[in-house]
Enzyme design. Structure first.
Site, mmCIF file in Angstrom:
data_model
loop_
_atom_site.group_PDB
_atom_site.id
_atom_site.type_symbol
_atom_site.label_atom_id
_atom_site.label_comp_id
_atom_site.label_asym_id
_atom_site.label_seq_id
_atom_site.Cartn_x
_atom_site.Cartn_y
_atom_site.Cartn_z
ATOM 1 N N LEU A 152 -30.330 24.674 157.348
ATOM 2 C CA LEU A 152 -29.175 25.230 158.043
ATOM 3 C C LEU A 152 -28.972 26.702 157.741
ATOM 4 O O LEU A 152 -28.472 27.451 158.578
ATOM 5 C CB LEU A 152 -27.910 24.461 157.646
ATOM 6 C CG LEU A 152 -27.901 22.966 157.965
ATOM 7 C CD1 LEU A 152 -26.700 22.295 157.326
ATOM 8 C CD2 LEU A 152 -27.903 22.745 159.471
ATOM 9 N N TYR A 154 -29.695 29.992 154.389
ATOM 10 C CA TYR A 154 -30.217 30.337 153.075
ATOM 11 C C TYR A 154 -29.460 31.540 152.555
ATOM 12 O O TYR A 154 -28.828 32.279 153.306
ATOM 13 C CB TYR A 154 -31.718 30.627 153.130
ATOM 14 C CG TYR A 154 -32.096 31.713 154.112
ATOM 15 C CD1 TYR A 154 -32.177 33.044 153.703
ATOM 16 C CD2 TYR A 154 -32.371 31.421 155.439
ATOM 17 C CE1 TYR A 154 -32.510 34.042 154.605
ATOM 18 C CE2 TYR A 154 -32.708 32.401 156.344
ATOM 19 C CZ TYR A 154 -32.778 33.715 155.919
ATOM 20 O OH TYR A 154 -33.108 34.698 156.815
ATOM 21 N N ASP A 156 -28.537 33.881 148.539
ATOM 22 C CA ASP A 156 -29.023 34.536 147.339
ATOM 23 C C ASP A 156 -29.545 33.559 146.303
ATOM 24 O O ASP A 156 -30.525 33.832 145.625
ATOM 25 C CB ASP A 156 -27.889 35.376 146.738
ATOM 26 C CG ASP A 156 -28.354 36.221 145.578
ATOM 27 O OD1 ASP A 156 -29.544 36.574 145.554
ATOM 28 O OD2 ASP A 156 -27.544 36.535 144.696
ATOM 29 N N SER A 159 -30.997 27.452 149.326
ATOM 30 C CA SER A 159 -31.062 27.127 150.747
ATOM 31 C C SER A 159 -30.223 25.879 151.004
ATOM 32 O O SER A 159 -30.082 25.020 150.135
ATOM 33 C CB SER A 159 -32.508 26.869 151.189
ATOM 34 O OG SER A 159 -33.285 28.045 151.075
ATOM 35 N N VAL A 160 -29.667 25.787 152.205
ATOM 36 C CA VAL A 160 -28.808 24.660 152.572
ATOM 37 C C VAL A 160 -29.492 23.850 153.665
ATOM 38 O O VAL A 160 -29.965 24.412 154.657
ATOM 39 C CB VAL A 160 -27.429 25.140 153.045
ATOM 40 C CG1 VAL A 160 -26.552 23.957 153.441
ATOM 41 C CG2 VAL A 160 -26.743 25.953 151.949
ATOM 42 N N ASP A 271 -15.357 36.462 147.745
ATOM 43 C CA ASP A 271 -16.423 36.493 148.750
ATOM 44 C C ASP A 271 -15.917 36.072 150.122
ATOM 45 O O ASP A 271 -16.645 35.450 150.893
ATOM 46 C CB ASP A 271 -17.579 35.588 148.315
ATOM 47 C CG ASP A 271 -18.900 35.989 148.977
ATOM 48 O OD1 ASP A 271 -18.983 37.113 149.519
ATOM 49 O OD2 ASP A 271 -19.849 35.191 148.950
#
Length: 555
Positions: A152, A154, A156, A159-160, A271
């Protein structure tokens, strides 16, 4: 799909990264907008010495809410916990000894940690039901219990992936972080911080951590999958690439409640940006990506008691009844106004203060201060266009940076751009420090919205709106007039995404998704936290058109 430039700088590396928990819509495969990237680097505007390097500290030290860092996550090479902790002006944690006694209940073994704590906001969640069905049989969830379907996004440190829990029809987002990469880049504590924060959260606009486990190579976090993408992608699809004021108010309201809750727990988010605000299937939002968050101790302080409690106060005092000395209180305020919104609004002398719940009929609700503004972090983290001036100047910062980014966030939703963006990143930072705030003539934005943005984007944090009274002060601003804070979850969102069709991922339970030992090429742009992937044109052997196939070489 248009992309949006951005950089994340780190004093230890020169590569550029995207955010780590950006879940684009399922129908976007290779054209996902590139989010602006955070930065973690020495300040460019050190008043004493321009070349002074302020080492970034991992955001996860003093904490009264969670156990100590897991012993299974080793300290990364070169990390100095003592030096990092010296950057924070926080109270010492006196609860560590008590927390350590509970560590046995948390597994950080190579298989899994998965539990369903008492979290009211996740009641009736079919994902918990599916997880509990397996764990009640003595199963410890691990990577083999999930079928990876699609990458889905990525960022730092990882990754997802969209994953399916085997034997069920429930889907999750799994964040996968490479241990070796984290250790080599001194970012193990960032991964640990995110896991511990996620384990702590229970809020309708924040993620739920269903399970976390590790293998020989990876740390994995199993979270909620949001099928609606993120607000940056959604904004790109709007007319003139900006939201209407009503839509912006809705999204900002839910983000504000999430920030209020985080600050109450002593978490400074650091963030906030549209890329990190995900859209759930029902159109409501969820904040993501907590690896840059700062945790500190926070103690609620009674600022104003109710008239019921104040009735016994001395009549000879010149101070308003029920108020403590402002100088004696911690700067910043968080009130339980998420649940009692109208009670906390200041009333005229002749107006009766009445609670919707029949409480404090002749008075007002008490106000509590739990805003972690006294913490002083020297980390240089964030996204260029969203960085607060005090971060750039290297002065140390607290929770007021979240209110600055909240102002930038609202500005971008309404105008389709950030206010201080320059020709390059350095020019952007100069603009944040020295350029006055300006509003475009188009699109037309109400004076109330502009006034709120002006109050949030004050360059001196002590003069910034919400510095003294936190989210409550923002809630009472005219821009949010008419928002029913207590029932906002029942409000109709301005955009409800199309339901995700999972039928294309119908399980055939092929073993072709097992590990591929070779064929991947190192991704040199830092994507995925340094993880190697077989993405792009460099796919490992396999049928890439098969929906059961995923081009990730490690599984």
């Amino acid at each position: 799909m248009l992309t949006k430039p951005g950089k994340k700088l780190d004093s230890s590396e020169s590569t550029h990264h995207t955010t780590s928990s950006n879940y684009p819509p399922l129908d976007i495969v290779h054209q996902t907008p590139q989010p602006r990237k955070e930065m973690q680097q020495k300040p460019l505007f050190d008043p004493k010495k321009m070349d002074n390097l302020i080492k970034p500290e991992p955001a996860g030290f003093t904490n009264h809410h969670r156990p100590n860092p897991s012993p299974k996550i080793p300290s990364s090479p070169g990390s100095n916990m003592t030096e990092s902790q010296s950057n924070l002006n926080t109270k010492p944690n006196n609860n560590n000894s008590n927390n350590n006694s509970n560590m046995s209940s948390r597994s950080n073994s190579i298989e899994s940690t998965s539990s369903n704590p008492s979290k009211p906001h996740t009641g009736g969640d079919i994902r918990w039901d599916a997880v509990n069905t397996l764990t009640s049989k003595g199963v410890q969830l691990g990577i083999s219990d999930f079928r990876l379907l699609k990458r889905l996004g990525y960022g730092d440190i990882g990754s997802v992936y969209l994953v399916e829990l085997r034997g069920t029809i429930t889907y999750f987002a799994m964040k996968v972080m490479d241990k070796a990469s984290l250790a080599s880049r001194n970012k193990l504590l960032r991964a640990q911080t995110e896991r511990e924060i996620l384990s702590q959260l229970d809020h309708p606009f924040l993620p739920t951590l269903y399970s976390h486990f590790e293998t020989d190579k990876f740390y994995c976090l199993v979270m909620e999958f949001c099928g609606g993408g993120n607000l940056y992608s959604l904004r790109q699809k709007q007319p003139n690439k900006c939201f209407t004021e009503d839509a912006a108010r809705f999204f900002a309201s839910e983000v504000l409640l999430a920030l209020e809750y985080l600050h109450m727990l002593g978490i400074v988010y650091r963030d906030l940006k549209p890329e990190n605000v995900l859209v759930r299937d029902d159109g409501h939002i969820m904040l993501s990506d907590f690896d840059l968050s700062l945790r500190c101790s926070v103690s609620p302080t009674l600022v104003k008691s109710s008239s019921v409690h104040a009735a016994g106060g001395g009549s000879g005092s010149s101070r308003p009844v029920g108020l403590i000395d402002e100088d004696a209180a911690v700067q910043g305020c968080i009130q339980p106004s998420t649940f009692f919104p109208r009670i906390l609004q200041s009333s005229k002398k002749n107006r009766k203060a009445k609670s919707d719940f029949g409480l404090f009929v002749n008075g007002s609700m008490p106000e509590l201060m739990a805003e972690p503004t006294n913490v002083k972090s020297m980390s240089f983290v964030g996204t260029h266009e969203y960085l607060a001036p005090e971060i750039i100047r290297g002065e140390g910062h607290g929770s007021a940076v979240d209110w600055w980014t909240f102002g930038i966030f609202i500005y971008e939703l309404l105008y389709g751009a950030t206010p201080f963006k320059g020709q390059g990143n350095r020019a952007t930072l100069h603009n944040v420090i020295g350029q006055a705030l300006r509003f475009p003539e188009v699109p037309h934005v109400s004076s109330a919205a502009r006034d709120l943005i002006k109050g949030l984007l004050v360059k001196e944090p002590q003069k910034r709106i919400a510095y003294k009274r936190g989210a409550t002060e923002i809630k009472q601003h005219p821009f949010f007039e008419g928002v029913n804070w207590a029932l906002i979850r029942s409000a109709t969102p301005p955009h409800v995404p199309e339901p995700v069709d999972f039928s294309c991922y119908a399980s055939k339970d092929k073993e072709s998704m097992a590990a591929v030992d070779g064929g991947g090429k190192k991704n040199n742009n830092g994507a995925g936290g340094g993880c190697s992937t077989g993405g792009g044109d460099n796919k490992p052997n396999g049928d890439c058109n098969d929906p059961d196939y995923i081009d990730f070489e490690y599984f």
